[in-house]
Motif scaffolding. Structure first.
Motif: not given
Length: 175
Positions: A64-65, A68-69, A72, A147-148, A150-151, A154-155
């Motif tokens: 997931q990181t 997100v990368t 982004a 992006l939001r 995926e973030q 991740l959270a």
């Protein structure tokens, strides 16, 4: 001989039966040890399961990181492209009044026609840039939305990892 062995068997069985009815301290200690071993085995199994879940969540967190990368990066690319298009559009829109004055102040009709053609080209270019800018704004909004999302995923994984960490902590304190 057979009768003696048989009598000994009956006496031994009777004693064992009597011993089973009134547990000796050794038997109680043995039962306590068996219970302790069973509890340790259950704790070990629970810890193993939680550890495996932690490993799975860590792998998902790593993936997931990366998502997100990537999201982004796409968002930054879209933002950069939009900024360049907006800058180009501003430059062209700033040139239009100058080109209009330049066309009006032409020394002769032929030169005026050339300058008006250049002005028409610049206005067409400005219209095209406006369409590109609109498309890039849409791309930027889509990239930001992704992006939001995926973030948020991740959270969620980080929260899950925190819960597993607390569970492992409680299991270690229990032991």
């Amino acid at each position: 001989m057979f009768r003696t062995a048989f009598a000994l068997f009956i006496v031994t069985a009777g004693c064992a039966q009597t011993a089973a009815q009134t547990p000796s301290p050794d038997t109680q200690a043995l039962q306590a040890l068996v219970m302790e071993i069973r509890q340790l085995r259950q704790d070990l199994q629970a810890t193993t399961i939680v550890t495996q879940r932690v490993q799975i969540v860590l792998y998902r967190l790593q993936m997931q990181t990366a998502f997100v990368t990537s999201a982004a990066s796409r968002f930054e690319d879209a933002r950069t492209s939009l900024g360049k298009a907006q800058s180009d559009a501003k430059t062209i829109s700033d040139r239009v009044p100058q080109m209009e004055d330049f066309a009006r102040n032409a020394p002769d009709a032929k030169e005026r026609k050339n300058r008006e053609d250049m002005l028409a080209g610049i206005k067409l270019n400005a219209e095209q840039l406006a369409a590109v800018e609109q498309r890039l704004q849409s791309r930027e909004i889509d990239a930001e939305t992704q992006l939001r999302a995926e973030q948020a995923k991740l959270a969620g994984l980080q929260d899950q990892l925190d819960r597993l960490d607390k569970l492992l902590d409680s299991l270690s304190r229990k032991q």
